[in-house]
Motif scaffolding. Structure first.
Motif, PDB file in Angstrom:
ATOM      1  N   GLU A  54       0.829  -1.209   0.000  1.00  0.00           N
ATOM      2  CA  GLU A  54       0.000   0.000   0.000  1.00  0.00           C
ATOM      3  C   GLU A  54       0.864   1.261   0.000  1.00  0.00           C
ATOM      4  O   GLU A  54       0.603   2.213  -0.746  1.00  0.00           O
ATOM      5  CB  GLU A  54      -0.921  -0.002   1.222  1.00  0.00           C
ATOM      6  N   LEU A  55       1.913   1.268   0.823  1.00  0.00           N
ATOM      7  CA  LEU A  55       2.771   2.443   0.906  1.00  0.00           C
ATOM      8  C   LEU A  55       3.524   2.687  -0.409  1.00  0.00           C
ATOM      9  O   LEU A  55       3.626   3.815  -0.889  1.00  0.00           O
ATOM     10  CB  LEU A  55       3.766   2.284   2.055  1.00  0.00           C
ATOM     11  N   ILE A  56       4.047   1.615  -1.000  1.00  0.00           N
ATOM     12  CA  ILE A  56       4.841   1.754  -2.221  1.00  0.00           C
ATOM     13  C   ILE A  56       3.995   2.213  -3.404  1.00  0.00           C
ATOM     14  O   ILE A  56       4.508   2.787  -4.364  1.00  0.00           O
ATOM     15  CB  ILE A  56       5.555   0.419  -2.537  1.00  0.00           C
ATOM     16  N   ALA A  57       2.690   1.993  -3.331  1.00  0.00           N
ATOM     17  CA  ALA A  57       1.813   2.422  -4.423  1.00  0.00           C
ATOM     18  C   ALA A  57       1.915   3.930  -4.668  1.00  0.00           C
ATOM     19  O   ALA A  57       1.756   4.396  -5.797  1.00  0.00           O
ATOM     20  CB  ALA A  57       0.365   2.038  -4.112  1.00  0.00           C
ATOM     21  N   GLY A  58       2.219   4.695  -3.604  1.00  0.00           N
ATOM     22  CA  GLY A  58       2.334   6.150  -3.757  1.00  0.00           C
ATOM     23  C   GLY A  58       3.496   6.557  -4.642  1.00  0.00           C
ATOM     24  O   GLY A  58       3.293   7.206  -5.679  1.00  0.00           O
ATOM     25  N   PRO A  59       4.744   6.178  -4.297  1.00  0.00           N
ATOM     26  CA  PRO A  59       5.881   6.509  -5.159  1.00  0.00           C
ATOM     27  C   PRO A  59       5.749   5.929  -6.563  1.00  0.00           C
ATOM     28  O   PRO A  59       6.148   6.571  -7.541  1.00  0.00           O
ATOM     29  CB  PRO A  59       7.078   5.896  -4.413  1.00  0.00           C
ATOM     30  N   ALA A  60       5.180   4.726  -6.668  1.00  0.00           N
ATOM     31  CA  ALA A  60       4.998   4.125  -8.000  1.00  0.00           C
ATOM     32  C   ALA A  60       4.083   4.987  -8.856  1.00  0.00           C
ATOM     33  O   ALA A  60       4.365   5.261 -10.034  1.00  0.00           O
ATOM     34  CB  ALA A  60       4.433   2.715  -7.856  1.00  0.00           C
ATOM     35  N   GLY A  61       2.979   5.442  -8.266  1.00  0.00           N
ATOM     36  CA  GLY A  61       2.038   6.277  -9.015  1.00  0.00           C
ATOM     37  C   GLY A  61       2.636   7.609  -9.431  1.00  0.00           C
ATOM     38  O   GLY A  61       2.358   8.115 -10.529  1.00  0.00           O
ATOM     39  N   LEU A  62       3.472   8.188  -8.574  1.00  0.00           N
ATOM     40  CA  LEU A  62       4.107   9.469  -8.912  1.00  0.00           C
ATOM     41  C   LEU A  62       5.090   9.302 -10.067  1.00  0.00           C
ATOM     42  O   LEU A  62       5.187  10.171 -10.946  1.00  0.00           O
ATOM     43  CB  LEU A  62       4.825  10.030  -7.678  1.00  0.00           C
ATOM     44  N   ALA A  63       5.836   8.190 -10.088  1.00  0.00           N
ATOM     45  CA  ALA A  63       6.752   7.936 -11.200  1.00  0.00           C
ATOM     46  C   ALA A  63       5.979   7.754 -12.495  1.00  0.00           C
ATOM     47  O   ALA A  63       6.382   8.257 -13.556  1.00  0.00           O
ATOM     48  CB  ALA A  63       7.604   6.702 -10.907  1.00  0.00           C
ATOM     49  N   LEU A  64       4.847   7.041 -12.433  1.00  0.00           N
ATOM     50  CA  LEU A  64       4.042   6.830 -13.641  1.00  0.00           C
ATOM     51  C   LEU A  64       3.459   8.152 -14.139  1.00  0.00           C
ATOM     52  O   LEU A  64       3.389   8.381 -15.347  1.00  0.00           O
ATOM     53  CB  LEU A  64       2.926   5.833 -13.345  1.00  0.00           C
ATOM     54  N   ARG A  65       3.085   9.022 -13.214  1.00  0.00           N
ATOM     55  CA  ARG A  65       2.566  10.339 -13.620  1.00  0.00           C
ATOM     56  C   ARG A  65       3.637  11.138 -14.353  1.00  0.00           C
ATOM     57  O   ARG A  65       3.371  11.772 -15.379  1.00  0.00           O
ATOM     58  CB  ARG A  65       2.098  11.119 -12.393  1.00  0.00           C
ATOM     59  N   LYS A  66       4.869  11.113 -13.829  1.00  0.00           N
ATOM     60  CA  LYS A  66       5.960  11.817 -14.507  1.00  0.00           C
ATOM     61  C   LYS A  66       6.179  11.231 -15.905  1.00  0.00           C
ATOM     62  O   LYS A  66       6.396  11.971 -16.876  1.00  0.00           O
ATOM     63  CB  LYS A  66       7.253  11.716 -13.692  1.00  0.00           C
ATOM     64  N   HIS A  67       6.137   9.907 -15.997  1.00  0.00           N
ATOM     65  CA  HIS A  67       6.305   9.258 -17.302  1.00  0.00           C
ATOM     66  C   HIS A  67       5.244   9.752 -18.283  1.00  0.00           C
ATOM     67  O   HIS A  67       5.558  10.101 -19.429  1.00  0.00           O
ATOM     68  CB  HIS A  67       6.203   7.743 -17.134  1.00  0.00           C
ATOM     69  N   HIS A  68       3.994   9.791 -17.852  1.00  0.00           N
ATOM     70  CA  HIS A  68       2.921  10.223 -18.751  1.00  0.00           C
ATOM     71  C   HIS A  68       3.113  11.674 -19.190  1.00  0.00           C
ATOM     72  O   HIS A  68       2.833  12.015 -20.356  1.00  0.00           O
ATOM     73  CB  HIS A  68       1.569  10.059 -18.051  1.00  0.00           C
ATOM     74  N   GLU A  69       3.568  12.522 -18.295  1.00  0.00           N
ATOM     75  CA  GLU A  69       3.787  13.921 -18.663  1.00  0.00           C
ATOM     76  C   GLU A  69       4.919  14.047 -19.681  1.00  0.00           C
ATOM     77  O   GLU A  69       4.836  14.835 -20.631  1.00  0.00           O
ATOM     78  CB  GLU A  69       4.087  14.761 -17.423  1.00  0.00           C
TER      79      GLU A  69
END
Length: 230
Positions: A54-69
């Motif tokens: 659950e905790l790691i989902a946060g950093p993972a999602g932020l990296a994916l957001r940067k990738h999409h941008e």
């Protein structure tokens, strides 16, 4: 103690003199964020602990957001994200494979160090991008990457077993050299006398080293946050 002064004069080279072209920058940056997301996802899957997942989902999602941008910027330029990212897959995958280490904690430390160092590095290179793009890239790469979550997990792991600190510190020190190889590959390091069309002449490795002083300082701060020696 007598401090020795260097007798070799150095001239500071700015990141902006060294960066590759915009397409290379975007392709490499975009794949890095995607690979970080995939690595977090793999660690989450392997951890076997619901809280860690659950905790790691946060950093993972932020990296994916940067990738999409970053991919969005590539498409706005009319280029193919897959083609731009492809040349950087082997080196980045190799680096993150090394960063994965032999345990969940080593894997998290590897991502914490690698993403932090390379985000700082590519933010420095962003200064050379076109004026309409540079501020956006600095914002994307400077955005929160969830490192506080990773720091919290690793601090708890060290408190639970203080013997982990030594192993993690060694793992972090070994990784820096491999990160630097990726950074050097992203820079233009031509000796004096080569073709200087759209190039920065005289950028030998010896002149480039001062560029990394601040990056190493920030890496040390990241290790300090964990109570580890860089």
């Amino acid at each position: 103690m007598v401090l020795r002064e260097s007798t070799v004069p150095t001239t500071r080279v700015d990141f902006a003199e060294l960066a590759s072209d915009t397409s290379d920058f975007l392709g490499q940056s975009a794949y890095l964020q995607l690979a970080v997301f995939q690595q977090y996802s793999a660690i989450s899957r392997d951890s076997g602990r619901l809280l860690t997942t659950e905790l790691i989902a946060g950093p993972a999602g932020l990296a994916l957001r940067k990738h999409h941008e970053l991919v969005g910027e590539i498409r706005r330029r009319g280029e193919d994200p897959q083609l731009l990212m492809a040349p950087y897959v082997p080196a980045i995958d190799r680096l993150l494979g090394i960063a994965r280490g032999d345990s969940i904690n080593e894997g998290l430390l590897g991502l914490y160090i690698t993403q932090g160092f390379l985000d700082d590095f590519f933010r420095g290179l962003a200064a050379r991008l076109p004026a309409d793009l540079a501020p956006r890239m600095e914002r994307v790469l400077g955005a929160d990457n969830g490192s506080s979550v990773v720091v919290g997990i690793l601090r708890d792991a060290i408190i639970e077993d203080p013997r982990r600190a030594h192993r993690l510190a060694l793992s972090g020190r070994r990784l820096v050299g491999d990160i630097m190889l990726v950074c050097h590959a992203a820079l233009r390091l031509e000796p004096v006398g080569t073709d200087t069309t759209d190039r920065a002449p005289g950028n030998t490795p010896e002149r480039v080293e001062p560029v990394f002083t601040e990056l190493i300082g920030r890496h040390t701060q990241r290790m300090d946050a964990l109570g580890l020696t860089a």
